[in-house]
Design a protein around this motif. Structure first.
Motif, mmCIF file in Angstrom:
data_model
loop_
_atom_site.group_PDB
_atom_site.id
_atom_site.type_symbol
_atom_site.label_atom_id
_atom_site.label_comp_id
_atom_site.label_asym_id
_atom_site.label_seq_id
_atom_site.Cartn_x
_atom_site.Cartn_y
_atom_site.Cartn_z
ATOM 1 N N ASP A 418 -22.344 53.189 29.254
ATOM 2 C CA ASP A 418 -23.956 53.621 29.113
ATOM 3 C C ASP A 418 -23.874 55.165 29.219
ATOM 4 O O ASP A 418 -24.553 55.794 29.658
ATOM 5 N N CYS A 419 -22.849 55.805 28.535
ATOM 6 C CA CYS A 419 -22.857 57.302 28.157
ATOM 7 C C CYS A 419 -23.340 57.599 26.867
ATOM 8 O O CYS A 419 -23.067 56.938 25.914
ATOM 9 N N LYS A 420 -23.912 58.842 26.857
ATOM 10 C CA LYS A 420 -24.444 59.204 25.726
ATOM 11 C C LYS A 420 -23.998 60.629 25.277
ATOM 12 O O LYS A 420 -23.449 61.378 26.408
ATOM 13 N N PRO A 461 -22.629 68.466 22.450
ATOM 14 C CA PRO A 461 -23.757 67.772 23.217
ATOM 15 C C PRO A 461 -25.163 68.317 23.315
ATOM 16 O O PRO A 461 -26.073 67.839 23.775
ATOM 17 N N TYR A 462 -25.134 69.479 22.644
ATOM 18 C CA TYR A 462 -26.434 70.158 22.212
ATOM 19 C C TYR A 462 -26.884 69.889 20.909
ATOM 20 O O TYR A 462 -28.146 69.617 21.153
ATOM 21 N N PHE A 472 -29.943 71.528 11.745
ATOM 22 C CA PHE A 472 -29.227 70.887 13.168
ATOM 23 C C PHE A 472 -30.561 70.046 13.894
ATOM 24 O O PHE A 472 -31.527 70.463 13.635
ATOM 25 N N VAL A 473 -30.094 69.069 14.482
ATOM 26 C CA VAL A 473 -30.986 68.297 15.375
ATOM 27 C C VAL A 473 -30.460 68.259 16.855
ATOM 28 O O VAL A 473 -29.194 68.294 16.821
ATOM 29 N N PRO A 474 -31.397 68.148 17.864
ATOM 30 C CA PRO A 474 -30.809 68.031 19.256
ATOM 31 C C PRO A 474 -30.114 66.858 19.189
ATOM 32 O O PRO A 474 -30.389 65.737 18.585
ATOM 33 N N SER A 475 -28.974 66.626 20.148
ATOM 34 C CA SER A 475 -28.051 65.359 20.100
ATOM 35 C C SER A 475 -28.818 64.336 20.281
ATOM 36 O O SER A 475 -28.305 63.132 19.935
ATOM 37 N N GLU A 476 -29.748 64.221 21.217
ATOM 38 C CA GLU A 476 -30.369 63.045 21.514
ATOM 39 C C GLU A 476 -31.314 62.413 20.462
ATOM 40 O O GLU A 476 -31.915 61.310 20.622
ATOM 41 N N LEU A 477 -31.603 63.314 19.511
ATOM 42 C CA LEU A 477 -32.374 62.774 18.198
ATOM 43 C C LEU A 477 -31.610 62.367 16.999
ATOM 44 O O LEU A 477 -32.123 61.770 16.160
ATOM 45 N N PRO A 492 -34.252 55.039 20.426
ATOM 46 C CA PRO A 492 -33.328 55.480 21.630
ATOM 47 C C PRO A 492 -32.065 56.038 21.396
ATOM 48 O O PRO A 492 -31.338 55.537 20.313
ATOM 49 N N GLU A 493 -31.397 57.216 21.734
ATOM 50 C CA GLU A 493 -30.317 57.819 21.865
ATOM 51 C C GLU A 493 -29.107 56.645 22.038
ATOM 52 O O GLU A 493 -28.875 56.006 22.922
ATOM 53 N N SER A 494 -28.019 56.711 21.115
ATOM 54 C CA SER A 494 -27.041 55.791 20.852
ATOM 55 C C SER A 494 -26.103 55.996 22.060
ATOM 56 O O SER A 494 -25.978 57.123 22.459
ATOM 57 N N ARG A 495 -25.537 54.853 22.424
ATOM 58 C CA ARG A 495 -24.264 54.896 23.378
ATOM 59 C C ARG A 495 -23.331 55.595 22.695
ATOM 60 O O ARG A 495 -23.134 55.420 21.387
#
Length: 787
Positions: A418-420, A461-462, A472-477, A492-495
């Motif tokens: 479960d790492c992102k 990671p950023y 660019f978009v934030p990695s979590e988006l 939800p951010e992908s694994r």
């Protein structure tokens, strides 16, 4: 950067006439009409009336568009021969750049079908200045974000006939050009919302469900901003349904960063990392004085792809750099395809580079040497199927790469992780590790190959972004849904395994057919490896796949309801969707056009017009992760090129050099001599003494040179140890072929020892390159100060 408000104009296009148009057959002249499409002004495609049975049609019709002069406004005119039975036949197509017009003047143009000019279309253009438009544009000089409006629509029952069956259902609401398009509205539910460009004169169209009957049309500009307007729907003799409409300003803040500089988080990281690098350089180079901040060179590790071979080799080489005390001298590490597997594993530990790598290497070795048969057990297949369903329900598009991602995760791990990607920011908080950048390629799903068109995509990671567009978009988006630079729906951010599936979907080519043509797990693995015996080289698999058999296999039938087609690309929601182009985008110094095609000169065919990205393994073009290191904002001085190809030790690097030459990117000439090509050594240096902007490249091909006779640098093997120095790196028959997913323990140990040795055996060259990097950095600063 926000643009000033003036620039709003009214474009009038008068389609006059044509002559000499061909006939669709000998007896019948053309039934001609003209379509007009200007997507920077309207989502609607307009068309003239059809003039029947005429080779010289006259239309004399005028169409008007409200445009913004800061945008690249290209009007597409198409002439068709209408056919009531088959598809209309195109006669002529032309793009007209509205930016060539002068305000206040009329201009008449004749467009020809061919150089002889026998068939012509005559059009008159007029551009008129309008009062200053309050619209604010945000741009980086290439892409432009425009203002959005949001429309809320709610449906409710009214009157004395609430039980009327006609009003029990809902209606279809449509706002052309909006992000949402068409939506169903039902009574008693929350309002639905439409987002559309404010400048467009959009309108709401309402139809009864399951019919084409339009019962309401409301121009959005007629609705007072911020106020609720109630409109009844005449569905029966007396109103039965009421609509509440509220039109207001949409979200202003962009979720997409438009800019060609590094993000602030990366700048902060580099400041912290420089302290670590300076300390390491002082120690390994035995410097007397402390390095000043502007004297610290930027050193990067660049790893290619190559499946399990690349992953294993990268562990070995990073262990070598760690042993020499050089890993702390590195600021970036980039990977593609198989090397990204090693990077993703390592960065699960926030302090991995500060520890002994023996533990992570042993864990990787256990995964490489384990049996892979169990990953296709029925219980595992059911788990994959369930996760793919959940992913689709969240809003992610379905594609075969998602299945490959889960299978690939099972190849490399015993249990799901479960790492992102954004979790890896913890490994950068104190500058304690190099910054990882993962590479992919965005291309066209249809028509064009990656050699004709492609766009480098980088994942850190950023941020995730396409440097060509400065977006660019934030990695979590990444993977969420965007429109005109705004976040429409956060998913939800992908694994990270799903990103690894994108970065390495080169291997999904064989996997896909193996799944469809195999009935049992052992047949799958046989098919996966069946080309090993006769394959002379590591060929890139074709994107054109065979159709699956009419009767699905036992394995494939688990997924037939999820995968209705067989794309190779990783389909992801496009974070550039809806953005427009600046009028001077093509001349922007950071816009990198793909030299092999003219497609970049036609903005309506580029990525912002697509709802999805089409992401591929970079191996479909060049097996490299070098492009992120060549961005001028990163100012990389020294690249440690780790090449894991079995065929041609310089081939991929030569392709990089050719690509850089075409793109006019500073890069040293890659010119190995005949002797090096015939007998490549462990390390080769490429530099351009005439250009301080070009990085020095220290190239480590995957070769077995002095390792044959040495167990360690300077330590000759004993007779009984010679077998351990024999590592089969031939392009055919090698145990390290890219389709091999399981190594023997002996083969895994040999590859780890070889790659670690090749680094350690070149300690002097590495130290010399680092010393020269410091000198080049000082020289660059000196020249910059003189200027």
């Amino acid at each position: 950067m926000a643009l000033p408000t003036p620039g709003s104009c009214l474009l009038s296009v008068r389609v006059l006439k044509a002559h000499g148009f061909p006939s669709k057959d000998i007896l019948t002249p053309s039934d001609s009409y003209v379509s007009l499409w200007l997507p920077t002004a309207s989502s609607q495609e307009f068309r003239t009336r059809t003039v029947r049975n005429c080779r010289n049609p006259v239309w004399n019709q005028t169409f008007r568009f409200r445009i913004h002069s800061h945008l690249k406004n290209l009007l597409e005119l198409k002439v068709f021969d209408q056919d009531l039975i088959t598809k209309d036949d195109p006669i002529l197509s032309v793009l007209f750049d509205v930016g060539t017009l002068k305000v206040g003047e009329s201009q008449r143009e004749s467009f020809t079908l061919n150089p002889q000019g026998k068939e012509e279309l005559e059009v008159e253009f007029h551009l008129q200045s309008l009062p200053a438009c309050p619209e604010q544009l945000i741009t980086n000089g290439v892409l432009v974000a425009r203002e959005l409006s949001s429309l809320d629509v709610q449906l409710e029952k009214i009157g004395s006939i609430q039980n009327n069956s006609e009003s029990d259902g809902g209606v279809e609401a449509l706002v052309p050009g909006s992000y949402e398009g068409s939506q169903t509205v039902t009574c008693g539910t929350s309002p639905i919302r439409f987002h559309s460009p404010t400048c467009w004169e959009s309108e709401l169209s309402v139809k009864l469900q399951d019919t084409s009957q339009e019962v309401l049309k409301v121009p959005l500009k007629s609705l007072p901003s911020g106020h609720v307007v109630r409109v009844s729907l005449p569905m029966t003799e007396e109103p039965a349904l009421m609509m509440q409409l509220k039109n207001e300003k949409g979200p202003e803040e962009l979720a997409v960063r438009l800019g060609f500089d590094l993000c602030e988080e990366e700048h902060v990281f580099l400041r912290k990392r420089k302290q670590v690098v300076a300390k390491a350089l002082k120690q390994v180079l035995q410097l007397k004085d402390e390095l000043q901040e502007d004297e610290i060179p930027v050193v990067a590790v660049m790893a290619t792809g190559g499946g399990i071979r690349a992953m294993t080799s990268l562990y070995g080489q990073l262990s070598g750099l760690k042993e020499l005390g050089l890993l702390d001298c590195v600021s970036y590490i980039t990977g593609a395809s198989g090397s990204t597997w090693a990077m993703a594993n390592l960065f699960e530990d926030p302090d991995w580079s500060q520890k002994d790598l023996a533990g992570p290497t042993a864990a990787m070795r256990a995964q490489v040497t384990k049996s892979k048969l169990s990953i296709l057990a029925p219980s595992r297949l059911q788990r994959y199927r369930q996760e793919l369903k959940e992913r689709a329900q969240q809003g992610y598009p379905s594609c075969f790469t998602n299945l490959w991602a889960l299978l690939n995760e099972a190849l490399l791990h015993d249990e799901p992780h479960d790492c992102k990607l954004s979790d890896q920011q913890k490994a950068l908080e104190h500058g304690q590790n190099p910054l990882p950048i993962y590479c992919a390629l965005n291309t066209k799903e249809k028509s064009l190959s990656t050699f004709e068109f492609g766009e480098w995509v980088e994942f850190s990671p950023y941020e995730v972004g396409i440097p060509k567009y400065g977006a660019f978009v934030p990695s979590e988006l990444f993977g969420s849904q965007f429109f005109m630079g705004r976040l429409m729906k956060r998913l939800p951010e992908s694994r990270i395994c799903f990103l690894e599936g994108i970065w390495s979907n080169l291997y999904a080519a064989n996997l896909q057919d193996s799944l469809y043509w195999s009935s049992e797990p052992n047949q799958f693995w046989d098919r996966w490896a069946q080309d090993q015996v006769t394959l002379d080289k590591e060929a890139t698999p074709s994107l054109k796949m065979e159709e699956p058999p009419s009767t699905s296999s036992k394995i494939a039938q688990f997924f037939t309801d999820l995968l209705t087609r067989r794309p190779m690309a990783g389909a992801s929601h496009n974070f550039l969707h809806g953005l427009h182009f600046h009028r001077d985008y093509f001349q922007h110094p950071h816009f990198s056009a793909w030299r092999g095609t003219k497609l970049d000169g036609y903005p309506y065919q580029l990525t912002p017009m697509e709802p999805h990205l089409c992401l591929l393994d970079v191996g479909y073009f060049i097996n490299t992760s070098c492009p992120p290191l060549l961005m001028p904002t990163r100012q990389v001085d020294l690249i440690l090129s780790l090449d894991y190809n079995l065929q041609g030790p310089f081939k991929q690097l030569e392709l990089v050099g050719r690509y850089c030459q075409q793109q006019q990117i500073p890069f040293p000439p890659i010119t190995p001599n005949a002797e090096d090509k015939e007998q490549p050594q462990e390390c080769h240096v490429f530099a351009d003494p005439e250009s301080l902007d070009a990085p020095v490249v220290l190239h480590f091909p995957l070769v077995n040179d002095s390792f044959r006779k040495h167990s360690a640098p300077g330590v000759e093997r004993k007779p009984e140890e010679l077998a351990a120095g024999e590592v089969n790196l031939t392009s055919s028959g090698s145990p390290y072929h890219y389709t091999k997913v399981t190594y023997s323990e002996e083969d895994a140990d040999k590859l780890l020892s070889l790659t670690r040795y090749n680094i350690c055996n070149n300690q002097e060259r590495l130290l010399q390159a680092l010393q020269e990097a410091v000198q080049r950095r000082r020289q660059r600063n000196s020249q910059g100060g003189q200027q």
